[in-house]
Design a protein around this motif. Sequence first.
Motif, PDB file in Angstrom:
ATOM      1  N   ARG A 119       0.839  -1.539  -0.072  1.00 17.77           N
ATOM      2  CA  ARG A 119       0.645   0.304  -0.118  1.00 17.77           C
ATOM      3  C   ARG A 119       0.664   1.631  -0.206  1.00 17.77           C
ATOM      4  NH1 ARG A 119      -3.161   1.093   5.079  1.00 17.77           N
ATOM      5  NH2 ARG A 119      -2.615   3.216   4.382  1.00 17.77           N
ATOM      6  N   ARG A 120      -0.118   2.343  -0.254  1.00 23.89           N
ATOM      7  CA  ARG A 120       0.656   3.792   0.069  1.00 23.89           C
ATOM      8  C   ARG A 120       1.289   3.596   1.308  1.00 23.89           C
ATOM      9  NH1 ARG A 120      -4.235   3.469   0.425  1.00 23.89           N
ATOM     10  NH2 ARG A 120      -5.394   4.958   1.720  1.00 23.89           N
ATOM     11  N   SER A 121       1.939   4.310   1.827  1.00 24.08           N
ATOM     12  CA  SER A 121       2.618   5.195   2.829  1.00 24.08           C
ATOM     13  C   SER A 121       3.145   3.690   3.831  1.00 24.08           C
ATOM     14  CB  SER A 121       1.791   5.175   3.774  1.00 24.08           C
ATOM     15  OG  SER A 121       0.457   4.032   4.282  1.00 24.08           O
ATOM     16  N   THR A 122       4.339   3.270   3.030  1.00 27.33           N
ATOM     17  CA  THR A 122       5.358   2.143   3.183  1.00 27.33           C
ATOM     18  C   THR A 122       6.874   2.687   2.695  1.00 27.33           C
ATOM     19  OG1 THR A 122       3.844   0.157   2.280  1.00 27.33           O
ATOM     20  CG2 THR A 122       6.456  -0.318   2.513  1.00 27.33           C
ATOM     21  N   LEU A 123       7.353   2.713   3.934  1.00 23.69           N
ATOM     22  CA  LEU A 123       8.990   3.271   3.377  1.00 23.69           C
ATOM     23  C   LEU A 123       9.571   2.530   3.499  1.00 23.69           C
ATOM     24  CD1 LEU A 123       8.136   6.143   6.789  1.00 23.69           C
ATOM     25  CD2 LEU A 123       7.994   5.568   3.852  1.00 23.69           C
ATOM     26  N   VAL A 124      10.560   2.057   2.557  1.00 27.04           N
ATOM     27  CA  VAL A 124      11.600   0.815   2.465  1.00 27.04           C
ATOM     28  C   VAL A 124      13.821   1.264   2.453  1.00 27.04           C
ATOM     29  CG1 VAL A 124      12.256  -1.342   1.803  1.00 27.04           C
ATOM     30  CG2 VAL A 124      10.145   0.251   0.622  1.00 27.04           C
ATOM     31  N   MET A 125      13.977   0.922   3.663  1.00 25.32           N
ATOM     32  CA  MET A 125      15.749   0.929   3.419  1.00 25.32           C
ATOM     33  C   MET A 125      16.044  -0.172   2.558  1.00 25.32           C
ATOM     34  SD  MET A 125      17.583   3.212   3.683  1.00 25.32           S
ATOM     35  CE  MET A 125      16.961   4.347   4.814  1.00 25.32           C
ATOM     36  N   PHE A 126      16.941   0.367   2.073  1.00 22.42           N
ATOM     37  CA  PHE A 126      18.406  -0.514   1.686  1.00 22.42           C
ATOM     38  C   PHE A 126      19.489  -0.262   1.519  1.00 22.42           C
ATOM     39  CE2 PHE A 126      14.260  -0.368  -1.279  1.00 22.42           C
ATOM     40  CZ  PHE A 126      13.973  -1.903  -1.722  1.00 22.42           C
ATOM     41  N   ARG A 127      20.313  -1.524   1.711  1.00 19.13           N
ATOM     42  CA  ARG A 127      21.647  -1.141   1.855  1.00 19.13           C
ATOM     43  C   ARG A 127      22.317  -1.926   0.980  1.00 19.13           C
ATOM     44  NH1 ARG A 127      24.459   0.605   7.754  1.00 19.13           N
ATOM     45  NH2 ARG A 127      26.578   1.084   6.025  1.00 19.13           N
ATOM     46  N   ASN A 128      23.734  -1.970   0.427  1.00 15.67           N
ATOM     47  CA  ASN A 128      24.202  -2.840  -0.380  1.00 15.67           C
ATOM     48  C   ASN A 128      23.794  -3.303  -1.730  1.00 15.67           C
ATOM     49  OD1 ASN A 128      26.727  -1.810   0.598  1.00 15.67           O
ATOM     50  ND2 ASN A 128      26.129  -2.731   2.391  1.00 15.67           N
ATOM     51  N   GLY A 129      22.319  -3.040  -1.907  1.00 15.72           N
ATOM     52  CA  GLY A 129      21.861  -3.959  -2.478  1.00 15.72           C
ATOM     53  C   GLY A 129      20.366  -4.564  -2.244  1.00 15.72           C
ATOM     54  N   ALA A 130      20.176  -4.882  -0.795  1.00 11.81           N
ATOM     55  CA  ALA A 130      19.161  -5.403  -0.159  1.00 11.81           C
ATOM     56  C   ALA A 130      17.972  -5.106   0.859  1.00 11.81           C
ATOM     57  CB  ALA A 130      20.187  -6.410   0.284  1.00 11.81           C
ATOM     58  N   GLU A 131      17.141  -5.098   1.093  1.00 12.77           N
ATOM     59  CA  GLU A 131      16.396  -4.258   1.992  1.00 12.77           C
ATOM     60  C   GLU A 131      16.867  -4.628   3.421  1.00 12.77           C
ATOM     61  OE1 GLU A 131      11.508  -4.830   3.017  1.00 12.77           O
ATOM     62  OE2 GLU A 131      12.010  -4.509   1.250  1.00 12.77           O
ATOM     63  N   VAL A 132      16.294  -3.829   3.914  1.00 14.84           N
ATOM     64  CA  VAL A 132      17.199  -4.162   5.388  1.00 14.84           C
ATOM     65  C   VAL A 132      15.961  -3.578   6.484  1.00 14.84           C
ATOM     66  CG1 VAL A 132      19.877  -3.716   5.026  1.00 14.84           C
ATOM     67  CG2 VAL A 132      17.915  -1.614   5.477  1.00 14.84           C
ATOM     68  N   GLY A 133      14.531  -2.905   5.756  1.00 13.49           N
ATOM     69  CA  GLY A 133      14.066  -2.951   6.915  1.00 13.49           C
ATOM     70  C   GLY A 133      12.506  -1.645   6.075  1.00 13.49           C
ATOM     71  N   ARG A 134      11.173  -2.110   6.842  1.00  8.51           N
ATOM     72  CA  ARG A 134      10.185  -1.335   6.177  1.00  8.51           C
ATOM     73  C   ARG A 134       9.649  -0.908   7.160  1.00  8.51           C
ATOM     74  NH1 ARG A 134       7.332  -4.246   1.609  1.00  8.51           N
ATOM     75  NH2 ARG A 134       9.505  -4.628   0.471  1.00  8.51           N
ATOM     76  N   VAL A 135       8.683   0.065   6.638  1.00  6.20           N
ATOM     77  CA  VAL A 135       7.959   0.258   7.780  1.00  6.20           C
ATOM     78  C   VAL A 135       6.389   0.480   7.519  1.00  6.20           C
ATOM     79  CG1 VAL A 135       6.546   2.965   9.339  1.00  6.20           C
ATOM     80  CG2 VAL A 135       8.949   1.897   9.383  1.00  6.20           C
ATOM     81  N   VAL A 136       5.053   0.397   7.388  1.00  9.78           N
ATOM     82  CA  VAL A 136       4.209  -0.216   6.775  1.00  9.78           C
ATOM     83  C   VAL A 136       3.142   0.770   7.251  1.00  9.78           C
ATOM     84  CG1 VAL A 136       2.336  -1.366   4.955  1.00  9.78           C
ATOM     85  CG2 VAL A 136       4.987  -1.697   5.169  1.00  9.78           C
ATOM     86  N   ALA A 137       2.913   1.421   6.839  1.00  9.64           N
ATOM     87  CA  ALA A 137       1.595   2.574   7.076  1.00  9.64           C
ATOM     88  C   ALA A 137       1.870   2.848   8.526  1.00  9.64           C
ATOM     89  CB  ALA A 137       0.446   2.046   6.944  1.00  9.64           C
ATOM     90  N   GLY A 138       2.793   3.138   9.479  1.00  6.29           N
ATOM     91  CA  GLY A 138       3.465   3.304  10.335  1.00  6.29           C
ATOM     92  C   GLY A 138       4.128   4.447  10.603  1.00  6.29           C
ATOM     93  N   THR A 139       3.603   5.579  11.339  1.00  2.00           N
ATOM     94  CA  THR A 139       3.534   7.474  11.835  1.00  2.00           C
ATOM     95  C   THR A 139       4.255   7.696  13.184  1.00  2.00           C
ATOM     96  OG1 THR A 139       1.469   7.734  12.905  1.00  2.00           O
ATOM     97  CG2 THR A 139       1.626   7.629  10.095  1.00  2.00           C
ATOM     98  N   ARG A 140       5.129   7.204  13.193  1.00  2.00           N
ATOM     99  CA  ARG A 140       5.272   6.676  14.910  1.00  2.00           C
ATOM    100  C   ARG A 140       7.300   7.284  14.960  1.00  2.00           C
ATOM    101  NH1 ARG A 140       6.273   1.658  17.801  1.00  2.00           N
ATOM    102  NH2 ARG A 140       7.310   3.249  19.647  1.00  2.00           N
ATOM    103  N   GLU A 141       7.419   8.485  15.706  1.00  2.00           N
ATOM    104  CA  GLU A 141       9.196   8.520  15.478  1.00  2.00           C
ATOM    105  C   GLU A 141       9.528   7.682  15.722  1.00  2.00           C
ATOM    106  OE1 GLU A 141      11.914  11.947  17.052  1.00  2.00           O
ATOM    107  OE2 GLU A 141      10.140  12.533  17.398  1.00  2.00           O
ATOM    108  N   ALA A 142       9.470   6.889  15.993  1.00  2.00           N
ATOM    109  CA  ALA A 142      10.663   5.769  17.424  1.00  2.00           C
ATOM    110  C   ALA A 142      11.120   4.717  15.861  1.00  2.00           C
ATOM    111  CB  ALA A 142      10.235   5.082  18.100  1.00  2.00           C
ATOM    112  N   ASP A 143       9.103   4.742  15.262  1.00  2.00           N
ATOM    113  CA  ASP A 143       9.478   3.390  13.868  1.00  2.00           C
ATOM    114  C   ASP A 143      10.874   4.215  12.737  1.00  2.00           C
ATOM    115  OD1 ASP A 143       9.055   2.061  15.629  1.00  2.00           O
ATOM    116  OD2 ASP A 143       6.246   2.132  14.937  1.00  2.00           O
ATOM    117  N   ILE A 144      10.089   5.094  12.520  1.00  2.00           N
ATOM    118  CA  ILE A 144      11.017   6.174  11.822  1.00  2.00           C
ATOM    119  C   ILE A 144      12.101   5.829  12.162  1.00  2.00           C
ATOM    120  CG2 ILE A 144      11.086   7.925   9.838  1.00  2.00           C
ATOM    121  CD1 ILE A 144       7.443   7.561  10.170  1.00  2.00           C
ATOM    122  N   ARG A 145      12.745   6.764  12.795  1.00  2.00           N
ATOM    123  CA  ARG A 145      14.046   6.967  13.169  1.00  2.00           C
ATOM    124  C   ARG A 145      14.582   5.560  12.891  1.00  2.00           C
ATOM    125  NH1 ARG A 145      13.788   8.455  17.980  1.00  2.00           N
ATOM    126  NH2 ARG A 145      13.845  10.337  17.281  1.00  2.00           N
ATOM    127  N   ALA A 146      14.636   4.484  13.566  1.00  2.00           N
ATOM    128  CA  ALA A 146      14.382   2.965  13.749  1.00  2.00           C
ATOM    129  C   ALA A 146      15.230   2.684  12.394  1.00  2.00           C
ATOM    130  CB  ALA A 146      14.135   1.848  14.323  1.00  2.00           C
TER     131      ALA A 146
END
Length: 131
Positions: free
Chosen positions: A98-125
């Motif tokens: 869905r929209r509101s999905t955040l994904v982080m990649f390092r060295n060509g691989a996904e290392v984490g994602r947040v789906v529909a989360g708005t908590r600052e602690a989760d996005i900071r992590a």
Amino acid sequence: MTRRTLMLSAAAFALMPLSALAEMIDYAPGSAEAAIASGDTVFVDFAADWCSTCRSQERTIEALRDANPAYDDAIAFYRVDWDAFGNGAFAQSLNIPRRSTLVMFRNGAEVGRVVAGTREADIRALLDLGL
């Protein structure tokens, strides 16, 4: 452009916070994929302009980037317009639910994602995974 407009534009640019210079890169097909494949650290935000959750996430991301310039030094930030590319090959290849999905990649691989989360602690992590 008049001299007055030029001077006002230059003044506004000079007063702009440095983090504002490192805006989200608007996604074009292949752009984020190339950055990911090259091993860059890439943050991808699947968002829609009309989405209130997306706007909340965006405010939190901007505040965190303003507070910690290391994020902009280490991470390329991409924004994928959900309305234009939500059903595209890139979103489908990542199983973006869905929209509101955040994904982080390092060295060509996904290392984490947040789906529909708005908590600052989760996005900071998630952002911290890119450092």
